[in-house]
Motif scaffolding. Structure first.
Motif, PDB file in Angstrom:
ATOM      1  N   VAL A 214       2.153 -13.173  11.109  1.00  0.00           N
ATOM      2  CA  VAL A 214       0.994 -12.407  11.565  1.00  0.00           C
ATOM      3  C   VAL A 214       0.451 -11.463  10.503  1.00  0.00           C
ATOM      4  O   VAL A 214      -0.611 -10.896  10.685  1.00  0.00           O
ATOM      5  N   SER A 215       1.185 -11.309   9.380  1.00  0.00           N
ATOM      6  CA  SER A 215       0.584 -10.521   8.319  1.00  0.00           C
ATOM      7  C   SER A 215      -0.423 -11.356   7.536  1.00  0.00           C
ATOM      8  O   SER A 215      -1.186 -10.826   6.752  1.00  0.00           O
ATOM      9  N   GLY A 436      -6.279  -3.278  20.020  1.00  0.00           N
ATOM     10  CA  GLY A 436      -5.883  -3.976  18.783  1.00  0.00           C
ATOM     11  C   GLY A 436      -4.707  -3.353  18.160  1.00  0.00           C
ATOM     12  O   GLY A 436      -4.237  -3.222  17.208  1.00  0.00           O
TER      13      GLY A 436
ATOM     14  N   ARG B  48       2.489  -1.881   9.596  1.00  0.00           N
ATOM     15  CA  ARG B  48       1.712  -2.864  10.350  1.00  0.00           C
ATOM     16  C   ARG B  48       0.223  -2.542  10.319  1.00  0.00           C
ATOM     17  O   ARG B  48      -0.605  -3.433  10.458  1.00  0.00           O
ATOM     18  N   THR B  51      -0.859  -3.734   6.768  1.00  0.00           N
ATOM     19  CA  THR B  51      -0.940  -5.197   6.676  1.00  0.00           C
ATOM     20  C   THR B  51      -1.926  -5.765   7.693  1.00  0.00           C
ATOM     21  O   THR B  51      -2.014  -6.976   7.849  1.00  0.00           O
ATOM     22  N   ILE B  53      -1.834  -5.925  10.842  1.00  0.00           N
ATOM     23  CA  ILE B  53      -1.310  -6.550  12.051  1.00  0.00           C
ATOM     24  C   ILE B  53      -1.842  -5.778  13.257  1.00  0.00           C
ATOM     25  O   ILE B  53      -2.191  -6.347  14.269  1.00  0.00           O
ATOM     26  N   THR B  54      -1.910  -4.452  13.116  1.00  0.00           N
ATOM     27  CA  THR B  54      -2.559  -3.649  14.158  1.00  0.00           C
ATOM     28  C   THR B  54      -3.587  -2.737  13.486  1.00  0.00           C
ATOM     29  O   THR B  54      -3.636  -2.650  12.262  1.00  0.00           O
ATOM     30  N   ALA B  55      -4.393  -2.086  14.293  1.00  0.00           N
ATOM     31  CA  ALA B  55      -5.406  -1.183  13.746  1.00  0.00           C
ATOM     32  C   ALA B  55      -5.056   0.236  14.173  1.00  0.00           C
ATOM     33  O   ALA B  55      -4.458   0.440  15.222  1.00  0.00           O
TER      34      ALA B  55
END
Lengths: 436, 304
Positions: A214-215, A436, B48, B51, B53-55
């Motif tokens: 997922v990266s 998100g 994360r 990268t 993956i999350t915001a």
């Protein structure tokens, strides 16, 4: 988009290259062919002729019981005690004792056997004795065989579907068979490949590859690629099965010279037959044959593909979400149940209510609800479904899988990065609204 | 020089749990940057976000002065703490797959995989399934997967956990080589000895807040306690208001002591004072280790 394609390729290739896939692809049609052929084969090669000893004290049946392929009749002398002794020392199948009987009320007929007799033997004997006794009675009442033959009227209703385009032979049996087959395949494929999605996600979770993935890929892309890749595996298998099965069935058809029974040749074939029963059988085969040929196969296969894919996407997304929510397959049970219940329910209901009334309200509503429509609609298809119903059901199914994919993607997104946390429904519903 | 990464007031909340609270710091280009903090402090949440993956809920992250965007994924290599590989896939195929997901084309990836496999002694294993590899070799494969696309920024979360000392050394040398080639490395760890050996800069996060930031030297200087360790021959008796003896021990004619200076006093004054009275064999400043600083900061926070 190209990332979904990369994931798709990996999921597809890894599965198609597996030995188990190749084995199942080849064995699948063979197993199915075996399931169909073996019972027929067993029936035709049924055991040797059985010998039935007959002690007729009434005199009505002397020499009249006709030996057939299965049963051979041998008269034995009385009295019954002696006959029993002789029978016990023989290896014959049974001893039929017909005492002196009144024609009006034949009672006391007995069948002795060392092992228990089969139902088919008992019915065969009952039928023969009844026929013979009736004939004696007919003769006594002055009706001779000729008159009787004239009276006997074989009836066989030919079912025809009438529509604006014309008439078509149809056969309820064939329709049910084909519908059931389609429904069963959709059910089976959804289960097999849906579970594969779940197992794939759990495998990724336990091997701790997901955070690496997922990266560089969005969770949705990962899920979409996986679901589509596995769908392609299912379609590949289905396609190979169709090719192999049609190859096998063409082989079978030519082996048994099935063309004899086609619309063009049936008249000629029937002329060549001698006995009534052969003619009747040929007629029946012809009807099955033409009813099968009159099915709209392009529509059936087309809708099979649609309902398989639609149902698979609907359930597959949910299976994927379950995989993401749990840490191991053993934990997945509690979430599997609500997913599998509508699927199993539709299959069970299909076997009872819908077979009885393929256009009734239960059938209608179940073929509209996206969770049951893939299985139920397949069963209804051969009976003819109004176009608007078909289109509405397809539309609802598409809406349905878009909905489940939305739900699944949100659970998936959160779930794949959660380790070692026991999840319940409350928790899952919260995940739906995470930002998100 | 512009920092490669700027974290500006980043906050992230999960339900009732505040994972990050207005964290800000810069990561200078070409440095090895230690991101320190106890378990659950918010390191992984921050990574994360970097990268993508999350915001973040609030604040922003700039990569080379630009707000983070999907195409930056190509410039970042990430080795997560929870790392693994597809077990039933061939090593080579898997590396190509992961490289292509990061935007490399197939030919390029194959070429670089060959080079790296030779460098890390994996060449004979490229055609084997991952499950046939030892754990150490799998970790080498993971490392190659992380650096294959030649990222400008490398994020390593507990990179040495699970490595045996030999492989850990190999990987450390590779990391240093990458830095020489201009790569910036963010190290997330709670193993302080590797921080001490390798990092130029550090930032410490504790309980979702940044509690310390700076170059390793600066941080250490900030935590200096002006304490000196002295060894020598003779009998030491300190009687001066300028010095405070924290600890003292006598072994026959040998002595050992830890002496703290009062703020206005320099070390030379202590040395002069000592040489008048005893023979000094060893005189050095007691510099706090990163480990001490870490523990001190974390426990202070916990009590305060």
């Amino acid at each position: 988009m190209d990332k979904i394609w990369l994931v798709f390729q990996r999921e597809y290739l890894v599965r198609v290259r597996k030995k188990s896939f190749i084995v199942m692809t080849i064995l699948g049609p063979l197993l199915m062919a075996l399931v169909m052929v073996v019972p027929i084969w067993l029936a035709t090669m049924s055991d040797d002729t059985k010998v039935v000893q007959v002690l007729d004290e009434s005199g009505y049946l002397k020499g009249k019981l006709a030996s057939t392929h299965e049963l051979k009749f041998v008269n034995v002398p009385g009295p019954i005690e002696l006959a029993k002794q002789i029978y016990l020392n023989s290896e014959d199948a049974a001893l039929l004792h017909i005492p002196e009987i009144a024609l009006e009320k034949p009672q006391g007929i007995q069948l002795y056997s060392q092992k228990s007799t089969s139902l088919s033997m008992k019915t065969a004997l009952e039928r023969q004795i009844r026929q013979e006794l009736e004939e004696v009675k007919f003769a006594n009442s002055g009706i001779n065989q000729e008159v009787l033959d004239k009276i006997r009227t074989p009836v066989n209703i030919r079912t025809v579907n009438l529509s604006a385009e014309g008439e078509k032979s149809s056969d309820v049996g064939v329709n049910t068979g084909v519908g059931f087959m389609g429904a069963f395949l959709v059910y089976l494929f959804i289960f097999i490949y849906g579970a594969q999605i779940m197992r794939g996600v759990i495998e990724e979770k336990t091997s701790r590859i997901l955070e690496v993935m997922v990266s560089s890929v969005k969770p949705f892309q990962l899920m979409a690629g996986k679901i589509l890749g596995i769908a392609a595996v299912g379609l590949t298998q289905f396609l190979l099965w169709i090719i192999l099965t049609s190859a096998i069935s063409t082989g079978v058809a030519s082996r048994f010279d099935m063309d004899r029974f086609s619309d063009q040749q049936i008249g000629q074939t029937m002329q060549g037959l001698e006995t009534d029963s052969d003619v009747q059988q040929a007629q029946e085969i012809h009807e099955l044959f033409s009813a099968t040929q009159n099915l709209n196969f392009p529509l059936l296969i087309g809708s099979f593909l649609f309902y398989f894919l639609g149902g698979y996407l609907l359930y597959g997304a949910l299976f994927g979400a379950v995989g993401a929510a749990v840490d191991s397959e053993t934990d997945s049970q509690q979430f599997m149940l609500p997913i599998t219940v509508p699927l199993i329910l539709s299959f069970i209901v299909a076997q009872t209510i819908i077979v009885k009334n393929p256009n009734g309200p239960v059938a209608f509503w179940m073929s509209m609800v996206p969770f049951t429509s893939p299985v139920v609609m397949m069963l209804r298809m051969p009976f003819g479904v109004p176009t608007w119903e078909l289109l509405l059901s397809m539309f609802l199914l598409i809406a349905g899988f878009i909905g489940t994919i939305w739900v699944a993607a949100r659970i998936y997104r959160v779930g794949i990065l959660m380790y070692g946390k026991k999840v319940n429904y409350r928790e899952l519903s919260k995940w739906l609204f995470y930002k998100g | 020089m512009q920092p490669i990464l700027q974290i500006q007031g980043v906050s992230k909340r999960y339900e009732a749990h505040q994972a990050l609270d207005k964290v800000s710091f810069d990561v200078p280009k070409g440095s090895i940057f230690g991101l320190l903090g106890p378990n659950g402090a918010g390191k992984t949440s921050l990574i994360r976000i970097i990268t993508q993956i999350t915001a973040p809920d609030e604040g922003r992250v700039l990569f080379e002065g630009q707000p983070l965007q999907p195409h930056h994924i190509k410039e970042i290599g990430y080795l997560p703490e929870e790392r693994g590989l597809y077990k039933k896939m061939k090593v080579g195929e898997q590396l190509v797959y992961l490289a292509r997901l990061r935007g490399m084309d197939k030919a390029d990836a194959t070429q670089r995989i060959k080079t790296w496999a030779e460098r890390l002694d994996l060449k004979a294993w490229l055609n084997k399934n991952v499950e046939d590899l030892s754990k150490g070799m799998q970790q080498k494969v993971q490392f190659i997967a992380t650096v294959l696309h030649e990222p400008k920024l490398l994020i390593l979360d507990e990179p040495f956990s699970g490595f045996d000392p030999v492989n850990a050394n190999i990987i450390r040398d590779e990391i240093l080589k990458l830095r020489e080639q201009g790569c910036t490395v963010i190290f997330s760890t709670h193993r302080m000895e590797s921080v001490e050996q390798m990092c130029d800069y550090i930032a410490m996060i504790n309980r979702s807040r940044k509690v310390m930031e700076g170059s390793l030297k600066e941080v250490k200087a900030r935590y200096r306690s002006h304490t000196y360790h002295v060894e020598g021959t003779g009998r030491l008796l300190v009687m001066s208001p300028d010095f405070k003896v924290l600890a003292q021990a006598q072994h026959g004619s040998q002595f050992e002591a830890e002496i703290q200076l009062e703020p206005q006093v320099g070390p030379n004054q202590l040395l002069r004072y000592l040489t008048d009275r005893v023979e000094v064999h060893n005189f050095r400043e007691k510099v706090p280790s990163i480990n001490d600083i870490f523990i001190q900061t974390v426990t202070q926070e916990a009590h305060g």
